[in-house]
Every structure is written in structure tokens, then in C-alpha cells.
Design a protein around this motif. Structure first.
Motif, PDB file in Angstrom:
ATOM      1  N   VAL A  17      -2.518   9.972   5.649  1.00 15.83           N
ATOM      2  CA  VAL A  17      -3.581   9.014   5.899  1.00 15.83           C
ATOM      3  C   VAL A  17      -4.629   9.730   6.748  1.00 15.83           C
ATOM      4  O   VAL A  17      -4.304  10.265   7.810  1.00 15.83           O
ATOM      5  N   ARG A  66      -0.251  13.060  -1.915  1.00 20.00           N
ATOM      6  CA  ARG A  66      -1.258  12.003  -1.928  1.00 20.00           C
ATOM      7  C   ARG A  66      -1.979  11.969  -0.588  1.00 20.00           C
ATOM      8  O   ARG A  66      -1.349  12.185   0.456  1.00 20.00           O
ATOM      9  N   GLN A 107      -4.633   9.409   1.518  1.00 18.21           N
ATOM     10  CA  GLN A 107      -5.283   8.101   1.563  1.00 18.21           C
ATOM     11  C   GLN A 107      -6.414   8.118   2.596  1.00 18.21           C
ATOM     12  O   GLN A 107      -6.169   8.022   3.787  1.00 18.21           O
ATOM     13  N   GLU A 148      -6.381   9.309  -3.091  1.00 18.72           N
ATOM     14  CA  GLU A 148      -6.355   7.917  -3.501  1.00 18.72           C
ATOM     15  C   GLU A 148      -7.756   7.333  -3.298  1.00 18.72           C
ATOM     16  O   GLU A 148      -8.587   7.898  -2.586  1.00 18.72           O
ATOM     17  N   GLU A 149      -8.035   6.197  -3.940  1.00 18.89           N
ATOM     18  CA  GLU A 149      -9.294   5.513  -3.692  1.00 18.89           C
ATOM     19  C   GLU A 149      -9.381   5.155  -2.214  1.00 18.89           C
ATOM     20  O   GLU A 149      -8.405   4.657  -1.639  1.00 18.89           O
ATOM     21  N   GLY A 180      -4.703   2.095   5.883  1.00 18.83           N
ATOM     22  CA  GLY A 180      -4.260   3.219   5.060  1.00 18.83           C
ATOM     23  C   GLY A 180      -2.800   3.136   4.694  1.00 18.83           C
ATOM     24  O   GLY A 180      -2.406   3.416   3.547  1.00 18.83           O
ATOM     25  N   ALA A 214      -2.263   0.488   2.045  1.00 15.28           N
ATOM     26  CA  ALA A 214      -2.696   0.962   0.725  1.00 15.28           C
ATOM     27  C   ALA A 214      -1.640   1.860   0.099  1.00 15.28           C
ATOM     28  O   ALA A 214      -1.357   1.764  -1.099  1.00 15.28           O
ATOM     29  N   LEU A 215      -1.038   2.747   0.896  1.00 11.38           N
ATOM     30  CA  LEU A 215       0.026   3.600   0.377  1.00 11.38           C
ATOM     31  C   LEU A 215       1.230   2.764  -0.040  1.00 11.38           C
ATOM     32  O   LEU A 215       1.884   3.055  -1.046  1.00 11.38           O
ATOM     33  N   SER A 243       0.909   1.291  -3.493  1.00 13.84           N
ATOM     34  CA  SER A 243       1.057   2.230  -4.608  1.00 13.84           C
ATOM     35  C   SER A 243       2.396   2.969  -4.573  1.00 13.84           C
ATOM     36  O   SER A 243       2.591   3.933  -5.301  1.00 13.84           O
TER      37      SER A 243
END
Length: 428
Positions: free
Chosen positions: A11, A53, A55, A82-83, A98, A101-102, A105
Motif C-alpha cells: 500500500v 500488487r 495499491q 491496482e486502480e 488501501g 481495497a486489497l 480483490s
């Protein structure tokens, strides 16, 4: 760059305003060594094999700044992003956004939380963070302090009584990236938010509050945070001596200037499009597309800077599929061609020539729209307007026009320049 056997997500907290550094652009979007601070931070994290990934967390009004940062990242780095999600009023709220959001997904086993304003993070430090995070629920990097630290009680502004002098041997200055088992950290953030606590400035401190066992691993004195203007100057100097991440060592950049001009006559209607903004007026414009003179002029300026013809070459008015088309598509196409060349858009300048409408009330909306289409900071877009003192078709309010200039940097291989110079020398 070296990696470990444990996959992780990161993040990146980039929602701050950076007001202490001065200027209109937040510090994470200021350029150091030719790239934004955030670009360098994202590139460093994305280069690590174990981070799959990333974020990003950005401010609600920073989308254009963020897109400009992406333009300087190579495709493998962008693929890990990520978006972005919008941050909150505090750092703690932004980190939680953040993490959530993770989680949506598919949360990772391990998460690194890193400040956007620490662009000097490297693979060795990330290795240590991941290793410490694997062995412990919570781990933060720290460096020994060299100054004597005093605990004081304030008497007056700038003056305080010394209460304690802790031993330096037990003190550490804490940095990021901080590594955590994902589920316990997310749970800690949710509990703190539920308790009405949102002032934690450090995830290690929040983890302590939540009862997690927090360890400190070896940080890196080079992993400094950009906070003041002097830090920005020093970072610019340091990164200017490092080969750019996105460019081969033998690549340099040349600046190109392109110009554009467009004109449309007025006709019956109740609005015009100008700079991607719909402006209600008592007329329209006669055009094959939406007749946005500002975006048409800018499109030609960008095409001119890369020697790619003009707007009619790419979008011929004889083609019915462009009838009534939104001109942001034309400008976005020109921007994409610049990016495909490895180019960077530095500045866009538009002058609107019109007796009507007056654009003062719409200026900032137009700037923001152009910045969003082109993926550049708002500070890289200038909009001006003038009349023609009642002279000509503009002065008679029969139509309006716009002229534009665009400066673009394009990569140029030094070896090719050397070969050309050698050829020219032989011919002379």
C-alpha cells in the motif's frame, strides 16, 4: 533486484497535501531527477519480484497528477498497479482505504505500507521488510539516532522543561516500508476506526495499540523522507546522477515544440464545447465533430511536436464515423501517440480568440479537463482568452478560434546522434 520466496502486496500512501514544502503541487508529484517522487517510489517497489500488487492511495483531486506519474513507468511496473483509491483526511484513514481495497480483490498474506515521499527505498531494504514480516506479525524499519534526545514539557512556544533524557542506544527513528500480516493489520485498523481513533501517524503504533507484537528491523539511512523544500532539492541532485529507471543508459531527451490553430463559425444552437467543457450559450458551432476549437488546436500542437501530420490526417471530416464525435477522443489519440514514442508532455498552452462566450468562469474547469485527458498535472496546462478588438470575423462575433502550443520531450539515442555527427563530419 533481489527478491524472496514470500509474495507480498504494498500500500503506497500518496494522499497527503505536502503543504510544508510550498508551491501548488503536492511533494509526491514534484519531479526529482526528471521524474515525479511518486513515480520513483512506485518503480522501486514494482521492481521487486516478491511484490505482486501495489495499491496506490491518492487524494480525491489528484487523478491527473497520478496519471502523469504512470506515463513514466514501464509496462511491467504498471501491470502491478491496482486502480488507485481515494484516501481520507488522515494518514490512518488513507492506509485503511488501501487495505480495504486489497481485501476486496483478495487480501495478501503480507502487506507492506510505504510512504510515497520515500523514493530511495531499495531492494535490500524491501528484502529485510519481507523477511521480518514473514517471521513476525508486525515489523518496522528503524535506524539508530545520532543526536541526544530530550523529552520536554512545553512552557511557551519554542520553550520547554526537560523531563527526561532517554538513552540513545534504545532509540530508533522509524521508517517505511513497514511489514504486517495482512489480516491482523486490517483488523487493527477496523477496530481503531470503530473506537473513533484516527490520529495514528504510524502503522507500527496502531499495531502496538491493537496488541500486536511489533519488532524493529534494520532500516537504511539513505531511505530518507522528502518533507521540506531542502529535501526536494537534495533528492533532485541525487537522482540526477542516477540513470533513469525507464530509459536505457544511452538515451537522452530532446524538447520539441508544436503549434496548432482551429476556427469554427457560429450557427444556431444552445451550447458550445470548449476545452472539453460544455458551455451554455445562445448559439452553437458549425462543425463535423463537436467543434471544440481548443481541443482541436491542442491535438494539432501535439501531432506537430512529433511530426505526425494534423487532425484531419487522423480523423478526416469526410469520414461519417467522426460526425458529432467528442473531441476529447482526438486529443487522447494524440497523447497516446506521444506516449508510444516514449515522450513526455511538459506543457500545454491555449489561447481562445472570441468575443463570446467569456471563459473566465469556466477557465479552471477547462484546465482540469485538459489535464485529465492528457494525464498531466494541472500546473502544466495554461488557458488564456482574448478578443480581436471588434476586428474580423471574431470581432463581429461570427465565430471563434483557438491557437495552442505544446512542448514535448522525446527520447533520442546518443549512439544514433554520434553516428549522424560522424557521417556529417566525413561529408565535410
Amino acid at each position: 533486484m533481489s527478491g524472496t520466496a514470500w509474495d507480498a502486496a504494498a500500500v503506497v500512501v500518496a494522499a497527503g497535501r505536502g503543504i510544508r514544502i510550498g508551491g501548488d503541487t503536492p511533494k509526491q508529484y514534484r519531479r526529482v531527477g526528471g521524474q515525479a517522487v511518486l513515480t520513483r517510489t512506485l518503480a522501486a517497489l514494482a521492481a521487486h519480484d516478491s511484490i505482486l500488487r501495489i495499491q496506490p492511495v491518492i487524494a480525491p483531486d489528484a487523478a491527473a497528477f497520478y496519471r502523469a506519474c504512470l506515463a513514466d513507468l514501464d509496462p511491467p511496473s504498471r501491470a502491478k498497479l491496482e486502480e488507485p483509491v481515494e484516501g481520507g483526511a488522515t494518514r490512518q484513514q488513507s492506509v485503511r482505504a488501501g487495505l480495504e481495497a486489497l481485501a476486496r480483490s483478495g487480501g495478501p498474506a503480507l502487506v507492506l505500507v510505504h510512504d510515497a515521499a520515500r523514493p530511495f527505498v531499495d531492494g535490500t531494504l524491501i528484502d529485510r521488510a519481507i523477511a521480518a514480516g514473514r517471521d513476525h506479525q508486525a515489523a518496522v524499519p528503524g535506524v539508530a539516532v545520532s543526536d541526544t534526545i530530550k523529552v520536554v514539557a512545553a512552557l511557551a512556544p519554542g520553550i520547554g522543561h526537560v523531563r527526561e533524557t532517554p538513552a540513545r542506544e534504545s532509540l530508533r527513528a522509524v521508517q517505511t516500508p513497514q511489514a504486517f500480516a495482512f489480516a491482523p493489520l486490517l483488523d487493527a485498523h477496523r477496530r481503531a476506526a470503530g473506537a473513533g481513533l484516527d490520529a495514528f501517524t504510524d502503522d507500527g503504533a496502531l499495531a502496538e495499540w491493537a496488541g500486536l507484537d511489533v519488532v524493529v528491523f534494520e532500516g537504511d539511512v539513505r531511505n530518507r523522507k522528502i518533507t521540506q523544500a531542502a529535501d526536494l532539492i537534495a533528492a533532485d541532485r541525487d537522482f540526477s546522477t542516477i540513470p533513469r529507471i525507464e530509459a536505457p543508459a544511452m538515451t537522452t531527451y530532446v524538447t520539441r515544440l508544436g503549434t496548432g490553430f482551429d476556427v469554427h463559425a457560429f450557427t444556431e444552437g444552445d451550447h458550445i464545447w470548449l476545452g472539453g467543457v460544455k458551455i451554455p450559450v445562445d448559439r452553437g458551432v458549425l462543425a463535423h465533430s463537436d467543434g471544440d476549437v481548443a481541443l482541436h488546436a491542442l491535438t494539432d500542437a501535439l501531432l506537430g511536436a512529433i511530426a505526425e501530420g494534423d487532425i484531419g490526417t487522423h480523423f478526416p471530416p469526410s469520414d461519417e464515423k467522426w460526425r458529432g464525435a467528442s473531441s476529447d477522443r482526438f486529443l487522447a489519440h494524440a497523447v497516446a501517440l506521444v506516449r508510444e514514442r516514449g515522450g513526455r508532455i511538459d506543457h500545454l498552452d491555449v489561447t481562445v480568440l472570441a468575443e463570446t462566450p467569456r471563459i473566465g468562469a469556466h477557465r479552471e474547469a477547462i484546465r482540469a479537463r485538459i489535464a485529465a485527458i492528457c494525464g498531466v498535472p494541472l500546473t502544466s496546462v495554461s488557458i488564456k482568452a482574448t478578443t480581436t478588438e471588434k476586428l474580423g470575423f471574431v470581432g463581429r462575433a461570427e465565430g471563434l478560434a483557438a491557437q495552442a502550443a505544446a512542448t514535448v520531450r522525446l527520447p533520442e539515442v546518443c549512439a544514433e546522434l554520434d553516428d549522424a555527427a560522424e557521417t556529417a563530419e566525413r561529408r565535410s
